[in-house]
Design an enzyme around this catalytic site. Structure first.
Site, mmCIF file in Angstrom:
data_model
loop_
_atom_site.group_PDB
_atom_site.id
_atom_site.type_symbol
_atom_site.label_atom_id
_atom_site.label_comp_id
_atom_site.label_asym_id
_atom_site.label_seq_id
_atom_site.Cartn_x
_atom_site.Cartn_y
_atom_site.Cartn_z
ATOM 1 N N ARG A 109 0.869 -1.194 0.000
ATOM 2 C CA ARG A 109 0.000 0.000 0.000
ATOM 3 C C ARG A 109 0.895 1.230 0.000
ATOM 4 N NH1 ARG A 109 -5.105 2.038 3.575
ATOM 5 N NH2 ARG A 109 -6.048 0.544 2.159
ATOM 6 N N HIS A 136 -7.409 0.705 -6.291
ATOM 7 C CA HIS A 136 -7.623 -0.042 -5.038
ATOM 8 C C HIS A 136 -8.333 -1.364 -5.395
ATOM 9 C CE1 HIS A 136 -7.842 -0.833 -0.901
ATOM 10 N NE2 HIS A 136 -8.733 0.049 -0.494
ATOM 11 N N GLN A 139 -10.268 -3.827 -2.892
ATOM 12 C CA GLN A 139 -11.557 -3.267 -2.467
ATOM 13 C C GLN A 139 -12.661 -3.626 -3.473
ATOM 14 O OE1 GLN A 139 -12.094 -0.727 0.327
ATOM 15 N NE2 GLN A 139 -14.204 -1.307 -0.118
ATOM 16 N N ASP A 232 -16.672 8.299 -1.422
ATOM 17 C CA ASP A 232 -15.390 8.128 -0.725
ATOM 18 C C ASP A 232 -15.016 9.510 -0.176
ATOM 19 O OD1 ASP A 232 -12.848 7.281 0.082
ATOM 20 O OD2 ASP A 232 -11.973 7.435 -1.925
ATOM 21 N N CYS A 273 -16.096 2.845 0.829
ATOM 22 C CA CYS A 273 -14.970 1.959 1.155
ATOM 23 C C CYS A 273 -14.550 2.105 2.615
ATOM 24 C CB CYS A 273 -13.796 2.241 0.234
ATOM 25 S SG CYS A 273 -13.312 3.986 0.193
ATOM 26 N N ARG A 318 -14.099 -7.336 2.879
ATOM 27 C CA ARG A 318 -12.682 -7.115 2.543
ATOM 28 C C ARG A 318 -11.852 -8.322 2.945
ATOM 29 N NH1 ARG A 318 -10.433 -2.360 2.154
ATOM 30 N NH2 ARG A 318 -8.896 -3.589 1.033
#
Ligand code: CP
Ligand code: NVA
Length: 335
Positions: A109, A136, A139, A232, A273, A318
Site C-alpha cells: 500500500r 484499489h 476493495q 469516498d 470503502c 474485505r
C-alpha cells in the site's frame, strides 16, 4: 470446475483481469465467507509467509490481510510506514528482490502505481496492490461481492459514484463496473471526472460486457433510479491539507444525502470503502468543522446509519475477498 487459474499472478489493477477471472474471485470470496461462517478449516497454505508493506495507514486492509493469512495457515510480517528502508535507503527493485527471496507473496500500500509495478517486476512472488493513488483493486472484489449478495446479480445495475472520481476509488470502480456489465455513472464536478484515457479504456470494456460509462454534473439525472450510490472521502491519504477548501467547494453539491437516496430506486443501497466522515467523532472531522463549519462531509450521518447502508457488510467482505485473492494466486502447501 472453473477453468480459471490465477496461480503466480500479481494483483495490481483489475485492468489486468478478464470478466471471468474477476467473477471467479468474487465467487471464491463467497466460498471462503461461507466456510468462515461454518467454522471450516482453510489452512491449506501452512508454512507460507507474506510481507505486508504499508507506506500509508490502514485499518481494514491491514487487518484483512493479517486475519486472512492466518486463517489460511500463513505467517505475516507487517512493515509500517516508517519501519523499513523502502524508498529511503533502499530502492524498490532491491527491496523486491530481498522480500521476494524470503516471502511467498507481498502486499503493497502506498503512492504511485509504478512503485507496485516495480515491486512486481523485480520480485518473483505474487504482489498484491493494497491501494495506490491510482487503484484499489482488492476493495473492488469486496464491493462487487457485496453488490452481488444484495441484488443476486451484477449485470445491468446502475452504479453511481459521487465525489472525487479521478482517484483510486473512482478509477477502480469504473473499471470493475465496466468489466462486469454494470452501468457506471460518475456524478460530480467535471474537474473530478476520471481521466479521459481511462474513460475510453472503460468504454471499451463496457462494449464487451454490456455495461456503460456516463459522466454527469447533474445530481438529479445522475442518481435517478440508481441501484447503488457510492462515495469516498473528498481528500485522500497523501494529499496536502491545502486542498480541503477547494474540494469542499467543488464536491459539497455531490454529498450523498437523503435527497440523492430518495431519487434512487427504493431498493438502492449506499456504499463507501471507509473510513467515512459522517459525524464529528474523528479528529479530522472536528478540524474541518472548526475551519469550514461542516458537520458531515461526503455522506450525511442519516444515510450512513440508514437501513440502506451496507458499509459494514462491505467492510467485512474485505477479509473474505483478500483471502480469496491470496489463495488464488499462491500455490497450496504440499503438506
Ligand atoms: N477501505 C480501506 O482500504 O480501508 P483502510 O484504509 O482502513 O485499509
Ligand atoms: N481514496 C481514499 C481511499 C481510502 C480507502 C484514500 O486514498 O485515502
Amino acid at each position: 470446475m472453473s477453468s480459471v487459474d490465477l496461480t503466480g499472478r500479481d494483483f495490481l489493477t483489475l485492468k489486468d483481469f478478464t470478466k471471468e477471472e474477476i467473477e471467479y474471485l468474487i465467487d471464491l470470496s463467497a466460498e471462503y465467507k461461507a466456510k468462515k461462517r461454518n467454522g471450516e478449516r482453510v489452512d491449506e497454505y501452512k508454512g507460507k509467509n507474506v510481507a505486508l508493506i504499508f507506506e500509508k495507514t490502514s485499518t481494514r486492509t491491514r487487518c484483512s490481510f493479517e486475519v486472512a493469512a492466518h486463517d489460511l495457515g500463513m505467517g505475516t510480517t507487517y512493515l509500517d510506514p516508517k519501519g523499513s528502508q523502502i524508498g529511503k535507503k533502499e530502492s524498490i527493485a532491491d527491496t523486491a528482490r530481498v522480500l521476494g527471496s524470503m516471502f511467498d507473496g507481498i502486499e503493497y500500500r502506498g503512492f504511485e502505481q509504478k512503485i507496485v509495478e516495480e515491486l512486481a517486476k523485480y520480485s518473483k512472488v505474487p504482489v498484491w496492490n493494497g491501494l495506490t493513488n491510482e487503484y484499489h483493486p482488492t476493495q473492488m472484489i469486496a464491493d462487487m461481492l457485496t453488490v452481488k449478495e444484495t441484488f443476486g446479480k451484477l449485470e445491468g445495475l446502475k452504479f453511481v459514484y459521487m465525489g472525487d472520481a479521478r482517484y483510486n476509488m473512482g478509477n477502480s470502480l469504473m473499471i470493475a463496473c465496466t468489466k462486469l456489465g454494470l452501468h457506471f455513472v460518475a456524478c460530480t464536478d467535471a474537474k473530478y471526472f476520471p481521466d479521459q484515457e481511462l474513460v475510453d479504456i472503460c468504454k471499451g470494456y463496457a462494449k464487451e460486457s454490456g455495461g456503460s460509462v456516463t459522466l454527469t454534473e447533474n445530481v438529479t439525472e445522475g442518481t435517478k433510479d440508481a441501484d447503488v450510490i457510492y462515495t469516498d472521502v473528498w481528500v485522500s491519504m497523501g494529499e496536502p491539507e491545502s486542498v480541503w477548501e477547494e474540494r469542499i467547494a467543488a464536491l459539497q453539491p455531490y454529498q450523498v444525502n437523503k435527497a440523492a437516496m430518495d431519487n434512487a430506486k427504493e431498493t438502492a443501497v449506499f456504499m463507501h470503502c471507509l473510513p467515512a466522515f459522517h459525524d464529528l467523532k474523528t479528529t479530522i472531522g472536528k478540524e474541518i468543522y472548526e475551519k469550514f463549519g461542516l458537520t458531515e462531509m461526503e455522506v450525511t450521518d442519516e444515510v450512513f446509519e440508514s437501513k440502506n447502508s451496507v458499509v459494514f457488510e462491505e467492510a467485512e467482505n474485505r477479509m473474505h475477498s483478500i483471502k480469496a485473492i491470496m489463495a488464488a494466486t499462491l500455490k497450496k502447501s504440499s503438506y
